[in-house]
Design an enzyme around this catalytic site. Structure first.
Site, PDB file in Angstrom:
ATOM      1  N   LYS A 187     -30.044  11.050  24.163  1.00 41.49           N
ATOM      2  CA  LYS A 187     -28.776  11.612  24.655  1.00 41.49           C
ATOM      3  C   LYS A 187     -28.881  13.125  24.885  1.00 41.49           C
ATOM      4  O   LYS A 187     -27.925  13.769  25.289  1.00 41.49           O
ATOM      5  CB  LYS A 187     -27.661  11.365  23.624  1.00 41.49           C
ATOM      6  CG  LYS A 187     -27.171   9.928  23.584  1.00 41.49           C
ATOM      7  CD  LYS A 187     -25.834   9.796  22.852  1.00 41.49           C
ATOM      8  CE  LYS A 187     -25.846  10.416  21.482  1.00 41.49           C
ATOM      9  NZ  LYS A 187     -24.647  10.220  20.703  1.00 41.49           N
ATOM     10  N   LYS A 189     -29.203  15.264  22.499  1.00 46.02           N
ATOM     11  CA  LYS A 189     -28.502  15.972  21.410  1.00 46.02           C
ATOM     12  C   LYS A 189     -29.344  15.861  20.143  1.00 46.02           C
ATOM     13  O   LYS A 189     -29.061  15.059  19.262  1.00 46.02           O
ATOM     14  CB  LYS A 189     -27.135  15.323  21.169  1.00 46.02           C
ATOM     15  CG  LYS A 189     -26.042  15.887  22.047  1.00 46.02           C
ATOM     16  CD  LYS A 189     -24.650  15.328  21.852  1.00 46.02           C
ATOM     17  CE  LYS A 189     -24.172  14.884  20.515  1.00 46.02           C
ATOM     18  NZ  LYS A 189     -22.778  14.450  20.476  1.00 46.02           N
TER      19      LYS A 189
HETATM   20  N1  C2G Z   1     -14.854  13.831  15.509  1.00 50.04           N
HETATM   21  C1  C2G Z   1     -13.557  14.194  15.208  1.00 50.04           C
HETATM   22  N2  C2G Z   1     -13.215  15.513  15.095  1.00 50.04           N
HETATM   23  C2  C2G Z   1     -14.138  16.466  15.282  1.00 50.04           C
HETATM   24  C3  C2G Z   1     -15.456  16.121  15.575  1.00 50.04           C
HETATM   25  C4  C2G Z   1     -15.793  14.775  15.692  1.00 50.04           C
HETATM   26  O1  C2G Z   1     -12.671  13.333  15.039  1.00 50.04           O
HETATM   27  N3  C2G Z   1     -13.752  17.758  15.209  1.00 50.04           N
HETATM   28  C5  C2G Z   1     -15.188  12.402  15.632  1.00 50.04           C
HETATM   29  C6  C2G Z   1     -15.723  12.020  17.020  1.00 50.04           C
HETATM   30  O2  C2G Z   1     -14.661  11.852  17.931  1.00 50.04           O
HETATM   31  C7  C2G Z   1     -16.476  10.739  16.718  1.00 50.04           C
HETATM   32  C8  C2G Z   1     -16.966  10.958  15.282  1.00 50.04           C
HETATM   33  O3  C2G Z   1     -16.237  12.070  14.752  1.00 50.04           O
HETATM   34  O4  C2G Z   1     -15.598   9.619  16.754  1.00 50.04           O
HETATM   35  C9  C2G Z   1     -18.462  11.293  15.248  1.00 50.04           C
HETATM   36  O5  C2G Z   1     -18.681  12.396  16.092  1.00 50.04           O
HETATM   37  P1  C2G Z   1     -20.181  12.831  16.453  1.00 50.04           P
HETATM   38  O6  C2G Z   1     -20.970  12.985  15.232  1.00 50.04           O
HETATM   39  O7  C2G Z   1     -20.104  13.968  17.412  1.00 50.04           O
HETATM   40  O8  C2G Z   1     -20.789  11.550  17.128  1.00 50.04           O
HETATM   41  P2  C2G Z   1     -20.747  11.186  18.666  1.00 50.04           P
HETATM   42  O9  C2G Z   1     -21.802  11.947  19.372  1.00 50.04           O
HETATM   43  O10 C2G Z   1     -19.362  11.294  19.191  1.00 50.04           O
HETATM   44  O11 C2G Z   1     -21.135   9.638  18.611  1.00 50.04           O
HETATM   45  O12 C2G Z   1     -21.756   5.631  19.904  1.00 50.04           O
HETATM   46  C10 C2G Z   1     -21.331   6.932  19.712  1.00 50.04           C
HETATM   47  C11 C2G Z   1     -22.495   7.762  19.276  1.00 50.04           C
HETATM   48  O13 C2G Z   1     -22.989   7.259  18.087  1.00 50.04           O
HETATM   49  C12 C2G Z   1     -22.268   9.213  19.222  1.00 50.04           C
END
Ligand code: C2G
Length: 272
Positions: A187, A189
């Site tokens: 991805k 990231k």
């Molecule tokens: N999240 C949140 N508030 C934030 C940051 C993140 O509610 N300030 C939530 C995101 O919306 C997500 C979860 O935390 O639902 C995990 O976020 P990330 O670690 O950034 O993961 P992501 O890249 O969104 O997921 O299939 C999805 C993948 O696994 C990647």
């Protein structure tokens, strides 16, 4: 049933009840003994909403959920939003509309201190998105049995903690699909904390009942089927992205002003 209604979930005598307020005609109540009480049907919309307010006055803070089948245009109904904790929208356009309204309200001096409910967009699986969908007893009686969420959870922060605790509130058993390091690389990231470290942190916060490795975004539906999850929950940065999944999908607001990206930037500016 008419497609234009508000569903309220409230607590009375320690039991969770529901009322469906039909915006066009009257009120329907889910049990017989309440029918001739303070929430008796009225022909007039305004009185329907008055009933809602009366209910709130009888027992403050008990109206916990509102489900909207339609955007509220009438200012008299907008008032209803002040009296509930969680508000579920039927489609992502409606969600975006209320999200903008909420943001505008939060920065306008006119609305300082005004309550606005937590917003959700829920996509029901198979039950369609018409008025009938809400008759399904999902939010009304109990939590979902099994729920699932996904994420990277790199540099674990309170936004992650918030969403996991909220996910756990919606289900008895929570699966967390933690993205693999390879998936993150694909991805673009690359995570600072590697899989085992991220897993260890999530285990410590204790919201997940089972953590498994998410190897591919495309496998989401397979994970849902394998685990038997009835609801997939994600933050609203994924709004509408997983509507195709074969279980109910719930999107909720992200915690503002915190992100892994921000923490990575801070680490760059101030290396420890
Ligand atoms: N999240 C949140 N508030 C934030 C940051 C993140 O509610 N300030 C939530 C995101 O919306 C997500 C979860 O935390 O639902 C995990 O976020 P990330 O670690 O950034 O993961 P992501 O890249 O969104 O997921 O299939 C999805 C993948 O696994 C990647």
């Amino acid at each position: 049933m008419c497609d234009t209604f508000i569903l309220l979930k409230y607590i009375r005598d320690n039991n969770i009840k529901k009322i469906t307020v039909n915006l066009d005609i009257d009120i329907e109540v889910d049990d017989e003994d309440n029918k001739d009480h303070d929430i008796a049907p009225h022909k007039d919309n305004y009185y329907s909403m008055l009933c809602f307010k009366d209910l709130r006055m009888f027992a403050p803070h008990v109206v916990t959920e509102i489900y909207l089948s339609k955007k509220i245009e009438n200012p008299r109904y907008i008032d209803a939003l002040k009296y509930t904790t969680n508000m579920f929208c039927k489609n992502k356009e409606m969600y975006k509309y209320y999200s903008q309204l909420k943001t505008a309200a939060s920065v306008s001096s006119e609305h300082i201190g005004q309550h606005f409910p937590n917003l959700f967009y829920i996509k029901f699986h198979k039950r369609g998105t018409t008025g009938d969908a809400i008759d399904a007893p999902i939010f009304i009686k109990d939590k979902y049995d099994k729920g699932i969420t996904f994420g990277t959870f790199d540099l674990f922060h309170y936004g992650h903690n918030n969403i996991l605790s909220r996910c756990k509130n919606f289900c008895n058993y929570l699966y967390i699909g933690l993205s693999s390091d390879e998936l993150n690389e694909r991805k673009g990231k690359i995570s600072i904390d590697k899989y085992e470290k991220r897993k260890e942190v999530i285990e410590k916060v204790c919201y997940g009942d089972e953590i498994f490795k998410e190897e591919s975004l495309e496998l989401k539906n397979d994970y849902v089927l394998q685990t038997g999850a009835e609801i997939l929950m994600m933050g609203d940065d994924w709004l509408g992205e997983f509507d195709w999944i074969s279980c109910d999908v719930l999107y909720m607001e992200r915690t503002p002003n915190i992100s892994t990206t921000l923490l990575k930037t801070i680490r760059k500016i101030m290396p420890s």
